[in-house]
Design an enzyme around this catalytic site. Structure first.
Site, PDB file in Angstrom:
ATOM      1  N   SER A 193       0.794  -1.231   0.000  1.00 46.85           N
ATOM      2  CA  SER A 193       0.000   0.000   0.000  1.00 46.85           C
ATOM      3  C   SER A 193       0.820   1.272   0.000  1.00 46.85           C
ATOM      4  CB  SER A 193      -0.931   0.001   1.202  1.00 46.85           C
ATOM      5  OG  SER A 193      -0.180   0.002   2.393  1.00 46.85           O
ATOM      6  N   HIS A 221      -5.507  -4.148  -0.059  1.00 46.04           N
ATOM      7  CA  HIS A 221      -5.608  -3.056  -1.043  1.00 46.04           C
ATOM      8  C   HIS A 221      -5.904  -3.574  -2.445  1.00 46.04           C
ATOM      9  CE1 HIS A 221      -4.515   0.485   1.378  1.00 46.04           C
ATOM     10  NE2 HIS A 221      -3.913  -0.415   2.136  1.00 46.04           N
ATOM     11  N   LYS A 252     -11.815  -1.183   3.418  1.00 46.46           N
ATOM     12  CA  LYS A 252     -11.232  -0.300   2.397  1.00 46.46           C
ATOM     13  C   LYS A 252     -12.161  -0.260   1.181  1.00 46.46           C
ATOM     14  CE  LYS A 252      -6.788  -0.569   4.492  1.00 46.46           C
ATOM     15  NZ  LYS A 252      -5.716  -1.480   4.836  1.00 46.46           N
TER      16      LYS A 252
END
Ligand SMILES: *Cc1c(COP(=O)(O)O)cnc(C)c1O
Length: 404
Positions: A193, A221, A252
């Site tokens: 990330s 991610h 996320k």
């Protein structure tokens, strides 16, 4: 006697003195392309809300409906009275979405990593881990009490092979006390990330198969970002069924909170029987779970949001390059604006805030000491006008600080 916690209090004073004490800015609006931060409207360039689902009206509505039907809390751990029909539905729909046999949902991505590692290996086994893996993986390995750890060079299959061969030698030389073979567990982030680069998963899987190791990828991610409709890194590389443990976060791309572990049904069954953070900690709340069910529905229906995210990422990267910024070597919409010097990165972030752009500096220990940066996170909900506004602010602040 002096207060035995005095050294802790002094450490705080010291952080304030040397400027390393983090001040947390306060948000008072829903998540979206713009936020109200410390009372001021600013462009949001630092959220992991990749697809804009965190403040999505349909998801908000689903949470409200869930609460109206079932209330808020789930009352107990899932092994007691806290295993809700919504939990079961979410696990089934995530398994279908990710094309795996089974999924278990847990309280966060961090907890998912703790469970995934700690339940699978113990002090007699072997872990082989990428040097840039996430903090939660590092802590998970510590908690597992594994004694034999190998750290391979970031994304290097040569280095991984070298470490794996050493691990195999150890496995051949000594058994576990119960007589079985030591497990060799390879762990990697899917998308790293801080830089936005992607793990060479096909090569990792190939090596693991060749040498009899178990593979685990943390796709925090990659979820909502990689693969068709954001199904993640395994889908991106078409490796369905070939990665043993797929860890993910629901906080996320999915826009809510929670973590998940996907894999073979028997493996997920094992985790559900044995994992301590699952057995001894209450599961996701009703509104979270209801919201997540809607998020999976939205993604399953269309990949429009994922496409828009990538378009926005490409647009930003182009813009930064035209301005003369170094944006590293990202392969995903994550756009690190490389600064180097920590103080410069702090100053840039603060100038940007003056220009009504919220973009936080990434400093040691999140990255190496001379690798400070501002990590710009586009989302599907940014318009082109928003992105232009952000780029212009970087131009103004960057020139003021002599960075471009
Ligand atoms: C954010 C992140 C986590 C933690 O996920 P949460 O759901 O926020 O606890 C784990 N691993 C990686 C690689 C992450 O980026």
């Amino acid at each position: 006697m002096t207060d035995p916690l005095q050294k802790i209090y002094s450490a705080v004073d010291q952080m304030i003195e040397n400027g390393s004490f983090k001040k947390y800015r306060v948000v008072s609006s829903p998540q979206g392309p713009w936020l109200v931060v410390d009372g001021k409207k600013v462009l949001n360039f630092c959220s992991n809300n990749y697809l804009g689902l965190a403040g999505h009206p349909k998801i908000t509505e689903a949470a409200i409906q869930g609460v109206q039907q079932f209330g808020v809390g789930t009352g107990a751990v899932r092994a007691l009275s806290g295993n809700y029909i919504l939990h079961e539905e979410l696990e089934a729909s995530l398994a279908t979405f990710k094309k795996t046999e089974a999924v278990m949902i847990v309280q966060s991505g961090f907890v998912a990593n703790l469970i995934a590692v700690q339940t699978l290996v113990d002090k007699e086994d072997i872990v082989v881990s990428d040097e840039l893996n996430h903090a939660s993986i590092i802590d998970a390995v510590k908690l597992s009490q594994v004694q034999t750890k190998f750290i391979y060079l970031h994304n290097s299959l040569d280095s991984l092979r070298e470490k794996l061969l050493e691990a195999v030698r150890i496995r051949e030389d000594s058994k576990r006390t119960d007589g079985s073979d030591k497990t060799i567990l390879i762990i990697t982030d899917g998308v790293f990330s801080m830089d936005g680069d992607i793990a060479p998963l096909p090569g990792i899987v190939k090596l693991a198969k060749e040498l009899g190791a178990v593979t685990m990828v943390d796709d925090a991610h990659g979820e909502g970002v990689l693969g068709s409709s954001g199904r993640g890194i395994v889908d991106h590389f078409d490796l369905h069924g070939q990665v043993d443990v797929e860890v993910g976060t629901l906080s996320k791309g999915f826009g809510v909170i929670g973590g998940c572990i996907a894999g073979k049904k028997k493996l997920v069954d094992f985790y559900k029987q044995k994992a301590r953070p699952f057995s001894f900690s209450t599961g996701l709340s009703i509104p979270d779970t209801a919201a997540l069910l809607e998020a999976v529905k939205i993604l399953s229906r269309s990949d429009d949001l994922v496409k828009k995210l990538w378009e926005n990422g490409d647009y930003l990267k182009n813009g930064f390059q035209k301005l003369g910024f170094d944006i590293g070597h990202s392969e995903t919409p994550i756009t690190p604006v490389m600064i180097g010097d920590e103080e410069k990165a702090r100053q840039l972030s603060s100038e940007l805030f003056t220009e009504n752009v919220f973009a936080t500096p990434i400093l040691f220990p999140m990255v190496g000491k001379s690798l400070a940066r501002i990590r710009v996170m586009p989302s599907a909900s940014h318009s082109q006008k928003d992105l232009d506004f952000g780029l212009h602010a970087f131009e103004v602040a960057g020139q003021k600080l002599g960075l471009i």
